[in-house]
Design a protein around this motif. Structure first.
Motif, PDB file in Angstrom:
ATOM      1  N   THR A 143       0.834  -1.206   0.000  1.00 33.16           N
ATOM      2  CA  THR A 143       0.000   0.000   0.000  1.00 33.16           C
ATOM      3  C   THR A 143       0.866   1.251   0.000  1.00 33.16           C
ATOM      4  O   THR A 143       2.025   1.224   0.419  1.00 33.16           O
ATOM      5  N   VAL A 144       0.300   2.342  -0.449  1.00 32.70           N
ATOM      6  CA  VAL A 144       1.005   3.622  -0.484  1.00 32.70           C
ATOM      7  C   VAL A 144       1.447   4.030   0.918  1.00 32.70           C
ATOM      8  O   VAL A 144       2.573   4.501   1.119  1.00 32.70           O
ATOM      9  N   SER A 145       0.585   3.847   1.893  1.00 28.29           N
ATOM     10  CA  SER A 145       0.915   4.264   3.260  1.00 28.29           C
ATOM     11  C   SER A 145       2.110   3.486   3.805  1.00 28.29           C
ATOM     12  O   SER A 145       2.956   4.038   4.527  1.00 28.29           O
ATOM     13  N   HIS A 146       2.196   2.206   3.457  1.00 30.24           N
ATOM     14  CA  HIS A 146       3.327   1.400   3.923  1.00 30.24           C
ATOM     15  C   HIS A 146       4.628   1.857   3.264  1.00 30.24           C
ATOM     16  O   HIS A 146       5.669   1.970   3.928  1.00 30.24           O
ATOM     17  N   VAL A 147       4.564   2.133   1.979  1.00 33.10           N
ATOM     18  CA  VAL A 147       5.743   2.597   1.248  1.00 33.10           C
ATOM     19  C   VAL A 147       6.271   3.909   1.823  1.00 33.10           C
ATOM     20  O   VAL A 147       7.483   4.123   1.922  1.00 33.10           O
ATOM     21  N   ARG A 148       5.358   4.787   2.225  1.00 29.79           N
ATOM     22  CA  ARG A 148       5.746   6.117   2.701  1.00 29.79           C
ATOM     23  C   ARG A 148       6.029   6.165   4.202  1.00 29.79           C
ATOM     24  O   ARG A 148       6.361   7.227   4.730  1.00 29.79           O
ATOM     25  N   ASP A 149       5.912   5.042   4.867  1.00 27.40           N
ATOM     26  CA  ASP A 149       6.258   4.963   6.286  1.00 27.40           C
ATOM     27  C   ASP A 149       7.764   5.167   6.430  1.00 27.40           C
ATOM     28  O   ASP A 149       8.563   4.467   5.793  1.00 27.40           O
ATOM     29  N   LEU A 150       8.178   6.104   7.263  1.00 21.67           N
ATOM     30  CA  LEU A 150       9.608   6.413   7.412  1.00 21.67           C
ATOM     31  C   LEU A 150      10.421   5.205   7.850  1.00 21.67           C
ATOM     32  O   LEU A 150      11.607   5.095   7.527  1.00 21.67           O
ATOM     33  N   SER A 151       9.810   4.289   8.590  1.00 24.11           N
ATOM     34  CA  SER A 151      10.530   3.101   9.039  1.00 24.11           C
ATOM     35  C   SER A 151      10.866   2.161   7.886  1.00 24.11           C
ATOM     36  O   SER A 151      11.689   1.248   8.029  1.00 24.11           O
TER      37      SER A 151
END
Length: 280
Positions: A122-130
């Motif tokens: 998902t986009v949110s996972h990709v953009r997670d700083l971790s």
């Protein structure tokens, strides 16, 4: 570079890749301008078209990685590796339909590709700083966008580091455990050979991760990965040679396979922990 909504322009938008020279100490990016090897263009176009039809507005972007990106793909030997970024997690029906799509791509293009893998994120996972050392590195240095908003532009260049090595080999322990279970339970040669081949690939790439920060380069070539690793761990040369036997799908007794996975696989996991404790 993208595939556009205009179907007449779709083929001209698929690009091929040559390796650019690294700038300073940064790792090289794939060339996002030159055309792909012509034999692999039709299956990529078909994959993107079907993914768009299946996922609709839920689809954010599609990427290809592996030998095709570096223009080293071999007809009937190379795998089509796709990463699909979605706005939201897939529904159960979409997941089932995706499995069907994957099977159709494999069978209808079996004379060109040996297999087809599709990873969903998902986009949110990709953009997670971790996740920056995994997905940031992946999109910037290992993949090319075939359709949608290219996430590689969101990241800067990366150096060969221990953080990248860990991020790109995050689940060796889980994969090793699953492979041991499947091989132990295997009742056919095909199941055992498939599982042994996949885990051999994982372990060789994982071994390279141990020396990535020392070698200061990234490689998709298993031979290069093995050579770099053996340079620093010459006592593991025989284990690597045996992993290549599994990689070539040669029949090996189940007991011998399990001994190799227990010895080298378990050592590899412990060595990651040792280096991580040392470097942090």
């Amino acid at each position: 570079m993208q595939m556009t909504n205009n179907s007449a322009r779709t083929q001209t938008c698929v690009k091929v890749v040559t390796q650019l020279q690294p700038r300073n100490s940064y790792l090289p990016e794939p060339d996002r301008r030159a055309p792909f090897q012509s034999e692999f263009i039709p299956v990529m176009i078909k994959a993107v078209k079907q993914l768009r039809g299946l996922l609709g507005k839920r689809l954010h972007s599609v990427y290809v990685s592996g030998d095709i990106v570096w223009r080293r793909a071999v007809v009937n030997e190379s795998v089509l590796s796709l990463t699909v970024v979605c706005q939201h997690a897939l529904t159960l029906d979409q997941s089932n339909a995706l499995n069907t799509l994957l099977w159709r791509l494999k069978t209808s293009h079996s004379k060109v590709i040996s297999d087809c893998h599709i990873d969903i994120v998902t986009v949110s996972h990709v953009r997670d700083l971790s996740q920056i050392f995994h997905w940031g590195f992946f999109f910037k240095h290992r993949a090319i966008c075939l359709y949608g908003q290219d996430l590689s532009v969101s990241f800067g260049l990366f150096e060969a580091s221990w953080e990248v090595a860990k991020a790109m080999n995050p689940d060796i322990s889980d994969k090793l455990a699953r492979a041991k279970q499947k091989i132990t339970a295997a009742t056919t040669w095909n199941t055992q050979l498939n599982t042994a081949q996949a885990i051999a690939d994982t372990l060789i790439r994982g071994a390279f991760g141990l020396v990535l920060h020392k070698e200061a380069y990234w490689s998709e070539s298993l031979n290069e990965c093995a050579d770099a690793f053996i340079k620093h761990y010459p006592d593991k040369k025989m284990a690597i040679e045996r992993l290549f036997i599994l990689l070539e799908r040669k029949p090996v007794k189940k007991r011998a396979v399990m001994t190799l996975l227990n010895d080298f696989g378990d050592w590899l996991i412990k060595e990651y922990a040792r280096i991580d404790f040392k470097i942090g």
